[in-house]
Scaffold this motif. Structure first.
Motif, PDB file in Angstrom:
ATOM      1  N   LEU A   1       7.440   8.661 -10.290  1.00  0.00           N
ATOM      2  CA  LEU A   1       6.464   9.743 -10.175  1.00  0.00           C
ATOM      3  C   LEU A   1       6.155  10.030  -8.699  1.00  0.00           C
ATOM      4  CD1 LEU A   1       4.650  11.596 -11.978  1.00  0.00           C
ATOM      5  CD2 LEU A   1       2.808   9.942 -11.592  1.00  0.00           C
ATOM      6  N   ARG A   2       6.148   8.982  -7.898  1.00  0.00           N
ATOM      7  CA  ARG A   2       5.915   9.162  -6.454  1.00  0.00           C
ATOM      8  C   ARG A   2       7.020  10.004  -5.825  1.00  0.00           C
ATOM      9  NH1 ARG A   2       4.333   3.749  -6.066  1.00  0.00           N
ATOM     10  NH2 ARG A   2       6.231   3.095  -5.025  1.00  0.00           N
TER      11      ARG A   2
ATOM     12  N   LEU B  80      -0.689   8.013   0.150  1.00  0.00           N
ATOM     13  CA  LEU B  80       0.399   8.595  -0.644  1.00  0.00           C
ATOM     14  C   LEU B  80       0.931   9.866   0.021  1.00  0.00           C
ATOM     15  CD1 LEU B  80      -1.210   8.001  -4.134  1.00  0.00           C
ATOM     16  CD2 LEU B  80       1.085   7.223  -3.496  1.00  0.00           C
ATOM     17  N   ILE B  81       0.066  10.578   0.697  1.00  0.00           N
ATOM     18  CA  ILE B  81       0.464  11.836   1.319  1.00  0.00           C
ATOM     19  C   ILE B  81       1.018  11.624   2.734  1.00  0.00           C
ATOM     20  CG2 ILE B  81      -0.425  14.027   2.235  1.00  0.00           C
ATOM     21  CD1 ILE B  81      -2.438  14.016  -0.141  1.00  0.00           C
TER      22      ILE B  81
ATOM     23  N   ASP C 108       3.100   2.702   5.104  1.00  0.00           N
ATOM     24  CA  ASP C 108       3.390   1.450   5.788  1.00  0.00           C
ATOM     25  C   ASP C 108       2.292   1.210   6.825  1.00  0.00           C
ATOM     26  OD1 ASP C 108       3.959   3.300   7.730  1.00  0.00           O
ATOM     27  OD2 ASP C 108       6.080   2.808   7.900  1.00  0.00           O
ATOM     28  N   VAL C 109       2.446   0.174   7.624  1.00  0.00           N
ATOM     29  CA  VAL C 109       1.371  -0.214   8.546  1.00  0.00           C
ATOM     30  C   VAL C 109       0.993   0.956   9.452  1.00  0.00           C
ATOM     31  CG1 VAL C 109       0.821  -1.720  10.485  1.00  0.00           C
ATOM     32  CG2 VAL C 109       1.937  -2.665   8.453  1.00  0.00           C
ATOM     33  N   ASP C 110       1.982   1.638  10.011  1.00  0.00           N
ATOM     34  CA  ASP C 110       1.670   2.756  10.910  1.00  0.00           C
ATOM     35  C   ASP C 110       1.306   4.018  10.137  1.00  0.00           C
ATOM     36  OD1 ASP C 110       1.991   1.549  13.479  1.00  0.00           O
ATOM     37  OD2 ASP C 110       4.130   1.412  13.049  1.00  0.00           O
ATOM     38  N   GLY C 111       1.953   4.216   8.999  1.00  0.00           N
ATOM     39  CA  GLY C 111       1.605   5.377   8.175  1.00  0.00           C
ATOM     40  C   GLY C 111       0.159   5.326   7.743  1.00  0.00           C
ATOM     41  N   ALA C 112      -0.335   4.115   7.495  1.00  0.00           N
ATOM     42  CA  ALA C 112      -1.727   3.965   7.073  1.00  0.00           C
ATOM     43  C   ALA C 112      -2.685   4.403   8.180  1.00  0.00           C
ATOM     44  CB  ALA C 112      -1.994   2.520   6.675  1.00  0.00           C
TER      45      ALA C 112
END
Lengths: 289, 99
Positions: free
Chosen positions: B26-27, B75-76, B80-84
């Motif tokens: 779904l992701r 989710l958007i 990951d650590v940097d995406g967060a």
């Protein structure tokens, strides 16, 4: 009559793993010193089983059917959950579970009028269980783990007095329901101040954190219950600081006794205040102050 | 005003975020064709619009749980650590009106 041999409250911020190497040296030192001390005490206490209370970050249940407490009854607890792994940045683990103790916990809490839910399958673990497990290598130590995932963020949730009463019932259960000679440790996993998902995501309430750690070390539980209200925790970081209710369960179980803090660290990028406490309970008979 | 003053447990967007976390397929679909995933949920028009416009302030005003707001941002914008970090900054910007 089982015996309480270990009790601690520890944070589980995912940044303690994923962003640890980027933190200043003095912050890393507090984290390392805390983990080292907690592990040394754990090894000295030699618990057979660790019951870990930790909030669920909406990882296992829908908001429309959200349990206040969810016991993991699996024979092994593997994590982290697939979606949370890159966020935490931690290794995979598989910790030994204890189905018999988990069942006794479910049965005993039900008997004592405390609603808990239970699941035989492997639960989805986010930072709640994963971070303490990898920081303390719980999966590599000769101890079995029973996770109890707690609702501290979906209103309405059990407040400090209810969580303390759960801890008191837990002490009675350990004393009266678990096998003689079993060595039991307790961990409350969560906090300190933080506001995940809020406009104050980077806010850390140092004054609150230091006050809370001092209060935990003081052993003054009347003050704890009077002053550690949901409103006060919300002011110190909405939706996150209330994770400290997991520590309150542990304090309810061990009764009033002084604790030991291992320092405090504040680092904006961690998005969470960092500090841990352990309480000396070795030889303590659960539920008898 | 507290983050939970408007909390509305009936919002379908809560289930959307839960399902996205639990279902890798779904992701993937959400990344490729977000609209087709949103179609599956009984989102109120304002709720759907807030998601499409990445307007977390509006979503929270409608009663969205802030913890799931943080997860929706990941989710958007990245998980990951940097995406967060990117996700946190985008979320805070939206909530404070600085986006």
């Amino acid at each position: 009559m089982a015996e309480l041999v270990y009790a601690a409250g520890i944070p589980h911020a995912p940044t303690l793993v994923g962003l640890f190497s980027r933190a200043p040296a003095e912050v890393q030192k507090v984290v390392r010193d805390s983990c080292d001390a907690l592990v040394q005490e754990l090894d000295a206490a030699r618990p057979d089983v660790l019951i870990v209370f930790a909030n669920d970050h909406l990882t296992n249940s829908r908001i429309s059917a959200y349990p206040d407490f969810l016991i993991g009854m699996a024979a092994e607890h593997s994590g982290p959950h697939e979606w949370f792994k890159p966020w935490i940045g931690c290794r995979d683990y598989s910790a030994k579970g204890d189905t018999a103790v988990a069942e006794a916990l479910f049965r005993g809490m039900t008997k004592r009028g405390i609603r808990m839910n239970a699941e035989r399958k492997n639960l989805n673990f986010d930072d709640n269980i994963s971070v303490p497990t990898v920081l303390m290598d719980l999966d590599k130590r000769p101890v079995r783990v029973v996770p109890v995932l707690q609702n501290t963020t979906v209103p309405p949730y059990p407040d400090q007095r209810r969580c303390y009463a759960v801890g008191q019932a837990l002490a009675e259960l350990i004393r009266d329901d678990l096998p003689a000679g079993l060595r039991v440790g307790l961990i409350g996993s969560g906090g300190l101040s933080h506001e995940p998902g809020g406009s104050r995501y980077y806010f850390i309430d140092e004054e609150f954190d230091r006050w809370f750690l001092d209060l935990c070390c003081s052993g003054d539980h009347r003050r704890l219950l009077d002053e550690l209200t949901i409103d006060r925790m919300e002011a110190a970081g909405s939706g996150g600081t209330s994770e400290l209710l997991a520590w309150v369960v542990v304090m309810g179980a061990i009764g009033e006794r002084p604790g030991r803090s291992f320092g405090y660290a504040i680092h904006k990028e961690f998005r969470c205040g960092i500090g841990a406490v352990s309480w000396s309970v070795n030889g303590h008979v659960a539920g008898r102050g | 005003m507290g983050l939970f003053d408007n909390f509305d447990p009936t919002l379908a967007a809560h289930d959307l975020v839960q399902d996205l976390k639990w279902d890798p397929e779904l992701r993937q679909q959400f990344e490729k064709d977000e609209g087709s995933v949103l179609d599956r949920y009984a989102l109120r028009p304002a709720e759907r619009q807030a998601i499409e416009q990445r307007d977390f302030r509006k979503l929270y005003d409608l009663g969205f749980h802030p913890y799931l707001g943080g997860q929706l941002a990941r989710l958007i914008y990245g998980n990951d650590v940097d995406g967060a970090i990117r996700a946190v900054n985008k979320l805070v910007s939206s909530l404070t009106g600085k986006s």
